[in-house]
Design a protein around this motif. Sequence first.
Motif, short mmCIF file in Angstrom:
data_model
loop_
_atom_site.label_atom_id
_atom_site.label_comp_id
_atom_site.label_asym_id
_atom_site.label_seq_id
_atom_site.Cartn_x
_atom_site.Cartn_y
_atom_site.Cartn_z
N LEU A 85 0.81 -1.22 0.00
CA LEU A 85 0.00 0.00 0.00
C LEU A 85 0.84 1.27 0.00
CD1 LEU A 85 -2.71 -1.07 2.62
CD2 LEU A 85 -2.96 -1.01 0.14
N GLU A 86 2.10 1.17 0.40
CA GLU A 86 2.98 2.33 0.43
C GLU A 86 4.20 2.05 -0.45
OE1 GLU A 86 3.90 3.51 4.41
OE2 GLU A 86 1.84 3.18 5.12
N LYS A 87 4.34 2.83 -1.51
CA LYS A 87 5.44 2.61 -2.45
C LYS A 87 6.11 3.93 -2.82
CE LYS A 87 3.59 -1.61 -4.60
NZ LYS A 87 4.75 -2.47 -4.32
N GLU A 88 7.31 3.80 -3.37
CA GLU A 88 8.05 4.98 -3.84
C GLU A 88 8.31 4.82 -5.33
OE1 GLU A 88 11.53 5.45 -1.47
OE2 GLU A 88 10.40 5.70 0.41
N TYR A 89 8.18 5.95 -6.05
CA TYR A 89 8.32 5.94 -7.51
C TYR A 89 9.26 7.05 -7.95
CZ TYR A 89 4.15 2.95 -7.66
OH TYR A 89 3.24 1.93 -7.49
N ASN B 273 -4.37 13.73 -5.02
CA ASN B 273 -5.25 13.08 -4.06
C ASN B 273 -6.42 12.51 -4.84
OD1 ASN B 273 -4.07 13.91 -1.30
ND2 ASN B 273 -4.20 15.84 -2.40
N ALA B 274 -6.51 11.19 -4.91
CA ALA B 274 -7.53 10.53 -5.71
C ALA B 274 -8.14 9.40 -4.90
CB ALA B 274 -6.93 9.98 -7.01
N ASP B 275 -9.38 9.58 -4.48
CA ASP B 275 -10.07 8.60 -3.68
C ASP B 275 -9.25 8.32 -2.41
OD1 ASP B 275 -12.24 6.94 -3.11
OD2 ASP B 275 -11.38 5.21 -4.14
N ARG B 276 -8.75 7.10 -2.22
CA ARG B 276 -8.01 6.75 -1.01
C ARG B 276 -6.50 6.78 -1.21
NH1 ARG B 276 -11.17 1.20 -0.12
NH2 ARG B 276 -9.74 0.82 -1.83
N THR B 277 -6.05 7.30 -2.37
CA THR B 277 -4.62 7.30 -2.68
C THR B 277 -4.07 8.72 -2.75
OG1 THR B 277 -4.75 5.22 -3.91
CG2 THR B 277 -2.87 6.65 -4.40
N THR B 278 -2.93 8.93 -2.10
CA THR B 278 -2.20 10.20 -2.17
C THR B 278 -0.83 9.93 -2.76
OG1 THR B 278 -3.35 11.17 -0.28
CG2 THR B 278 -1.21 12.10 -0.85
N ILE B 279 -0.45 10.73 -3.76
CA ILE B 279 0.87 10.65 -4.37
C ILE B 279 1.54 12.00 -4.15
CG2 ILE B 279 2.19 10.16 -6.46
CD1 ILE B 279 -0.31 8.79 -7.60
N LEU B 280 2.68 12.00 -3.47
CA LEU B 280 3.33 13.25 -3.09
C LEU B 280 4.80 13.24 -3.53
CD1 LEU B 280 3.31 15.97 -1.53
CD2 LEU B 280 3.94 14.66 0.51
N CYS B 281 5.20 14.33 -4.20
CA CYS B 281 6.61 14.47 -4.62
C CYS B 281 7.46 14.85 -3.41
CB CYS B 281 6.71 15.55 -5.70
SG CYS B 281 8.38 15.75 -6.35
N THR B 282 8.57 14.13 -3.22
CA THR B 282 9.45 14.38 -2.09
C THR B 282 10.78 15.00 -2.49
OG1 THR B 282 10.31 12.11 -2.25
CG2 THR B 282 8.44 12.48 -0.76
#
Length: 295
Positions: free
Chosen positions: A65-69, A236-245
């Motif tokens: 459920l938690e990944k890095e891209y 932020n899409a439904d239950r998923t958050t993608i954040l640039c670090t």
Amino acid sequence: MNTSLLKLTFTFVALLFGVNTFAQDDFQGKAYYMSKTTMDMDQWGGREMSPDQKKRIEERMKSFLEKEYILTFNKSESIYKEDEKLEAPGSGRGWGGFASSFTGGPKYKNVKDQELLQDQEFFGKQFLIKDDLKPLEWKMGNETKQIGQYTCFKATATKVVDEFDWRSMRRRPPPPPKKKDSSKSRDEAKAESNDPMDEIEVPKTIEVVAWYTPQIPINQGPDDYWGLPGLILEVNADRTTILCTKIVMNPEEKEDIDKPKKGDEVTQAEYNDIVTKKMTEMREMYGGRGRGRRN
């Protein structure tokens, strides 16, 4: 000077600031993202679990459920890959190992040619999904926020959800009790009760909130997202958050943005049909074994 005019002025200055960097034909950047999807364990039977059982399952699911891209991009192309790391023994197995069949490999986007390519493995077979790059109808907002050193603007859109997007799967609420239907055969009733997919539903659409920065004036972003006048740094899409670090512009060692090439070439619709047939086959096998045990 009112707020809207200030924001417009900032955007113009930011675009001018980036002209020299982004005018280069060979410029390249890398954006690092962290993706997190939440799951309500109670919805999937967690109420019947002890706190220790729930905690163990949550730990096993964390690596899924938690990944890095990493998004590597230039003026027209990008490739979005998981930043794979060694996993602890036992992680990614069970549900995580099964559900990983629904997650994709490297995703290539070409905004100039409107092309989307993605590596996809499903039950040990390699596919290459090739499709048109589908745009979202973004609604631009005036709201801003700071992400790292970048000022970002808000945009929203309604996105059609793929029927096998596990990130939006949820347990279907139980139907209201009905009177016993004597017209149904016993086999039909058993078949219905043995179909676990009947308990799962995916919404047809979800609301998406994106934050993009005109300081990096390219219309790329993580995963499926693109089409804004600046790099998308948060979704932020439904239950998923993608954040640039982290962002690295023009790294010393540039990376080729190669199109994925391996696997049987299919469209997204053709791939979904393959998955549907496979899942139907599995349900029939599961149902057959269940009926065999009870007879």
